[in-house]
Design an enzyme around this catalytic site. Structure first.
Site, PDB file in Angstrom:
ATOM      1  CG  HIS A 130      -1.889   1.060   1.323  1.00 37.05           C
ATOM      2  ND1 HIS A 130      -1.591   2.289   1.861  1.00 37.05           N
ATOM      3  CD2 HIS A 130      -3.165   1.121   0.900  1.00 37.05           C
ATOM      4  CE1 HIS A 130      -2.660   3.068   1.768  1.00 37.05           C
ATOM      5  NE2 HIS A 130      -3.624   2.386   1.188  1.00 37.05           N
ATOM      6  N   PRO A 131       0.434   2.360  -0.601  1.00 40.18           N
ATOM      7  CG  PRO A 131      -0.638   3.805  -2.060  1.00 40.18           C
ATOM      8  CD  PRO A 131      -0.804   2.518  -1.332  1.00 40.18           C
ATOM      9  NE  ARG A 132       1.106   6.221   6.987  1.00 36.98           N
ATOM     10  CZ  ARG A 132       2.356   6.198   7.429  1.00 36.98           C
ATOM     11  NH1 ARG A 132       3.336   5.787   6.648  1.00 36.98           N
ATOM     12  NH2 ARG A 132       2.638   6.572   8.660  1.00 36.98           N
ATOM     13  CE  LYS A 133       0.902  -0.815   5.099  1.00 33.02           C
ATOM     14  NZ  LYS A 133       0.393  -0.736   6.435  1.00 33.02           N
ATOM     15  CB  ILE A 134       9.063   1.564   2.500  1.00 34.79           C
ATOM     16  CG1 ILE A 134       9.080   2.219   3.880  1.00 34.79           C
ATOM     17  CG2 ILE A 134      10.292   1.976   1.698  1.00 34.79           C
ATOM     18  CD1 ILE A 134      10.309   1.929   4.658  1.00 34.79           C
TER      19      ILE A 134
END
Ligand SMILES: *Cc1c(COP(=O)(O)O)cnc(C)c1O
Length: 380
Positions: A179-183
């Site tokens: 997900h874009p919240r991860k790296i």
């Protein structure tokens, strides 16, 4: 004043070019690029097998299915996590039993898990919260003799290490998020890694409707043989579009982690000198990718967590309240989730906040955040 975001994905022209190639190829669903991404991910994480999925939540679901967890079983999970961790046992009809976490790392420990064990405990989902590696060796020492499977929720932890090796290696099965919240991001996306060939094979089948032959394999022949559905499966596939982006992102992961650690070190140095604040740090057994850089607002600080959030907002800096506590959500309020006291979870969720940290963050942006941390009253 421009806004400082809490997080920004690091994407560029290489990802755009990789997507254009997939579109030109005419094959956009799960196919050769997903296979290549799985192989590259397994190599980089030193995993025996990798199975790409639509996201980490579906990977966690599959992990519990292949591990044989079902109705009547208890699964120990931290409440201090994104809610998907607690939802996964619920999907297979098992009972999530909340355990407390360690105040320093925000992770489960052998001690907190032991307090939550019941005669029905069959699995533990251990999270590397915010990228901080959980002490998986200590959990396995507790769980293995009892026949309890340890699933590692490494959603946040691509690029984190445990005893000198990538996280996830020491779990029998681990789930990852893109997900874009991860790296490392593919828009949405996930991965299951495992040391067990039988679990990998079953997960590979289950993610594609439990079909006897994959759609990609069937496409190879003009006259495809009839497929068979051996059990009830799911559609948890990743697309070749996502995998093409993932391959580019994976190649950048070391650089992304290095930059985050550099920014985290700069924060830690300043925060260490501010009375009443404590920053997340590497544990003795590994290194964090600092996917989430959180600080704890202690009693000696001039304002509380909400006050600091307000001060940052007044300076056009976007922070986030700390990791959630699933047991406080309405979804779990009326459920039986065991009776363990969750004092550390409640303290951390109320007293921590996540500071901006992203690859492109400039020194002046970080200096603006630090100025507010040093003197939150000056902007209120
Ligand atoms: C983000 C996250 C998930 C869910 O990942 P998705 O890919 O969005 O499904 C699960 N567990 C933890 C700890 C997470 O941080």
């Amino acid at each position: 004043m421009t806004r400082v975001n809490v997080m920004q994905p690091w994407l560029g022209e290489e990802e755009a070019a990789a997507l254009a190639d997939v579109i030109a190829s005419g094959w956009v669903a799960q196919g050769p690029r997903v296979a290549a991404f799985e192989q590259a991910f397994a190599e980089s994480q030193q995993a025996s097998y990798a199975v790409a999925t639509s996201n980490c939540t579906t990977a966690l679901h599959l992990a519990l299915v292949v591990a044989g967890i079902g109705p009547g079983d208890d699964v120990v999970v931290p409440s201090f996590s994104f809610i998907a961790t607690a939802n996964a046992p619920t999907y297979v009809g098992a009972r999530p039993v909340f355990a407390d976490v360690d105040g320093t790392t925000g992770n489960l420990t052998a001690g907190t898990v032991e307090q939550a064990l019941t005669s029905r405990t069959r699995a533990v989902i251990a999270v590397d919260q915010g990228g901080v590696p959980v002490d998986i060796g200590a959990l396995r020492a507790l769980c293995d003799p009892r026949g309890i499977v340890v699933v590692e929720d490494a959603a946040c932890a691509a690029g984190s290490t445990y005893r000198g090796r990538p996280v996830g290696v020491e779990a029998e099965i681990a789930a990852w998020s893109f997900h874009p919240r991860k790296i490392l991001t593919t828009g949405e996306g996930g991965m299951l890694t495992t040391s067990r060939a039988d679990w990998a094979d079953r997960a590979r089948k289950l993610r594609e409707h439990a079909m006897s032959a994959s759609a990609a394999a069937r496409h190879q022949s003009v006259l495809a043989p009839p497929e068979q559905y051996d059990e009830i499966g799911f559609n948890y596939r990743m697309t070749d579009l996502q995998a093409a982006v993932g391959l580019v992102q994976l190649a950048r992961l070391p650089e992304a982690v290095a930059r985050r650690r550099e920014l985290a070190a700069a924060y830690a140095k300043e925060i260490g000198e501010i009375y009443g604040l404590r920053a997340v740090a590497d544990p003795s057994w590994g290194t964090s990718n600092f996917q989430s850089f959180w600080v704890e607002v202690g009693h000696g600080y001039p304002v509380d967590r909400e006050g600091l959030m307000a001060a940052l907002a007044a300076a056009e800096i976007s922070a986030r309240r700390g990791i959630m506590a699933a047991h406080r959500q309405p979804a779990y309020a009326d459920r039986d989730t065991g009776g363990v006291a969750l004092h550390v979870t409640e303290w951390l969720t109320d007293a921590t906040l996540i500071l901006p940290l992203f690859h492109q963050m400039s020194e002046s942006e970080q200096a603006r955040v630090i100025d507010v941390l040093r003197d939150p009253r000056s902007v209120l």
